[in-house]
Design a protein around this motif. Structure first.
Motif, PDB file in Angstrom:
ATOM      1  N   HIS A 145     -28.946  13.346  23.386  1.00 35.71           N
ATOM      2  CA  HIS A 145     -28.390  14.657  23.037  1.00 35.71           C
ATOM      3  C   HIS A 145     -27.236  15.016  23.968  1.00 35.71           C
ATOM      4  CE1 HIS A 145     -31.137  15.881  19.895  1.00 35.71           C
ATOM      5  NE2 HIS A 145     -32.181  15.580  20.640  1.00 35.71           N
ATOM      6  N   THR A 146     -26.293  15.799  23.445  1.00 30.89           N
ATOM      7  CA  THR A 146     -25.140  16.222  24.241  1.00 30.89           C
ATOM      8  C   THR A 146     -25.206  17.693  24.620  1.00 30.89           C
ATOM      9  OG1 THR A 146     -23.861  16.667  22.232  1.00 30.89           O
ATOM     10  CG2 THR A 146     -23.665  14.461  23.208  1.00 30.89           C
ATOM     11  N   ASP A 147     -26.307  18.368  24.269  1.00 34.67           N
ATOM     12  CA  ASP A 147     -26.512  19.766  24.640  1.00 34.67           C
ATOM     13  C   ASP A 147     -28.009  19.980  24.811  1.00 34.67           C
ATOM     14  OD1 ASP A 147     -26.046  22.425  25.211  1.00 34.67           O
ATOM     15  OD2 ASP A 147     -24.696  22.742  23.515  1.00 34.67           O
ATOM     16  N   LEU A 148     -28.402  21.196  25.167  1.00 32.60           N
ATOM     17  CA  LEU A 148     -29.802  21.488  25.452  1.00 32.60           C
ATOM     18  C   LEU A 148     -30.709  21.158  24.269  1.00 32.60           C
ATOM     19  CD1 LEU A 148     -30.798  24.424  23.983  1.00 32.60           C
ATOM     20  CD2 LEU A 148     -29.057  25.254  25.555  1.00 32.60           C
ATOM     21  N   VAL A 149     -31.930  20.771  24.560  1.00 30.79           N
ATOM     22  CA  VAL A 149     -32.941  20.480  23.545  1.00 30.79           C
ATOM     23  C   VAL A 149     -33.843  21.701  23.425  1.00 30.79           C
ATOM     24  CG1 VAL A 149     -34.851  18.984  22.865  1.00 30.79           C
ATOM     25  CG2 VAL A 149     -32.851  18.015  24.034  1.00 30.79           C
ATOM     26  N   SER A 203     -31.181  20.008  18.992  1.00 29.97           N
ATOM     27  CA  SER A 203     -30.309  20.379  20.101  1.00 29.97           C
ATOM     28  C   SER A 203     -29.186  21.280  19.631  1.00 29.97           C
ATOM     29  CB  SER A 203     -29.748  19.103  20.728  1.00 29.97           C
ATOM     30  OG  SER A 203     -28.763  19.401  21.682  1.00 29.97           O
ATOM     31  N   ASP A 261     -31.555  20.227  30.317  1.00 29.21           N
ATOM     32  CA  ASP A 261     -30.966  18.996  30.861  1.00 29.21           C
ATOM     33  C   ASP A 261     -30.596  17.980  29.788  1.00 29.21           C
ATOM     34  OD1 ASP A 261     -33.443  18.031  30.107  1.00 29.21           O
ATOM     35  OD2 ASP A 261     -34.126  17.565  32.139  1.00 29.21           O
ATOM     36  N   LYS A 262     -30.686  18.409  28.499  1.00 36.85           N
ATOM     37  CA  LYS A 262     -30.286  17.598  27.341  1.00 36.85           C
ATOM     38  C   LYS A 262     -31.262  16.459  27.045  1.00 36.85           C
ATOM     39  CE  LYS A 262     -25.454  18.412  28.632  1.00 36.85           C
ATOM     40  NZ  LYS A 262     -24.156  17.784  28.966  1.00 36.85           N
ATOM     41  N   LYS A 263     -32.467  16.548  27.594  1.00 30.64           N
ATOM     42  CA  LYS A 263     -33.448  15.481  27.421  1.00 30.64           C
ATOM     43  C   LYS A 263     -34.694  15.976  26.692  1.00 30.64           C
ATOM     44  CE  LYS A 263     -32.041  13.202  31.716  1.00 30.64           C
ATOM     45  NZ  LYS A 263     -32.456  12.822  33.096  1.00 30.64           N
ATOM     46  N   THR A 297     -32.363  10.533  25.822  1.00 29.16           N
ATOM     47  CA  THR A 297     -31.199  11.072  26.534  1.00 29.16           C
ATOM     48  C   THR A 297     -29.921  11.097  25.696  1.00 29.16           C
ATOM     49  OG1 THR A 297     -30.688   8.880  27.423  1.00 29.16           O
ATOM     50  CG2 THR A 297     -32.160  10.280  28.721  1.00 29.16           C
TER      51      THR A 297
END
Length: 209
Positions: free
Chosen positions: A189-193, A209, A167-169, A187
């Motif tokens: 990030h623009t892609d998965l962590v 990420s 959820d990129k978090k 919050t």
């Protein structure tokens, strides 16, 4: 690798790609795990296979040595996480409760609590001695994350848990509260962590990420 070189000291081989490697707290053992479903414990000097830890029925994505006991924790695509005795090679615990691949695992600094993160949108904490589930955050019920959980990590006190997900978090959880309250959600990030880690003093959290 030799950090002063840096030069390659030794290579380790599995039957398929490797996903995780770890060094025991005393530096005497190395652990490797991969897509072949094997967890291999290596004696460091002289280099040799100590045990091939057999039990997982899927890829093994993450391994962690317990800081204060002779054990190794592993997370697998067979929806289980397992604790192994590195002195005997025997399985100590098989943790079941996730419904899909277990991607990440962690051990608290005092060795009392285990953590797992999974493709089922859930993450959990477990008692190391009994295998009892302490808390289970279910993303499908609006708890924790709204996507697959790829990273879990304890701070140096064992009171806080960091998690990262699709959820990129990245989130920080207070384990001192009965339900594990979320203290902070990052919050940006623009892609998965896929990785989270606390600094040694607990003042910073790094996420990738």
């Amino acid at each position: 690798w030799d950090l002063e070189g840096p030069t390659k000291v030794q290579g380790f081989h599995h039957g398929a790609e490797l996903h995780s490697a770890a060094v025991s707290p005393d530096g005497k053992f190395l652990g490797t795990a991969g897509a072949d479903g094997q967890v291999i414990l290596w004696q460091r000097e002289p280099l040799d296979v100590e045990f091939n830890l057999q039990g997982h029925q899927g890829q093994v994505y993450s391994i962690r040595f317990c800081p204060v006991s002779s054990s190794l924790f592993s997370a697998s695509g067979d929806a289980t996480a397992r604790l192994w005795d590195i002195c005997s090679g025997q399985e100590l615990l098989c943790l079941r409760g996730h419904r899909r691949d277990v991607n990440a695992c962690a051990v608290s600094p005092d060795g009392h609590v285990l953590a797992t993160g999974s493709d089922d949108y859930c993450f959990a904490t477990w008692d190391r001695r009994s295998g009892q589930q302490l808390h289970f955050w279910d993303g499908r019920r609006g708890e924790g994350h709204s996507g697959r959980v790829y990273a879990v990590s304890f701070d140096g006190t064992g009171r806080f848990l960091a998690t990262g997900a699709v959820d990129k978090k990245a989130k920080i959880w207070d384990l001192r509260k009965g339900a594990g309250r979320c203290l902070q959600a990052f919050t940006k990030h623009t892609d998965l962590v896929n990785s989270v880690e606390f600094s040694a003093d607990g003042q910073l959290v790094a996420s990738a990420s």
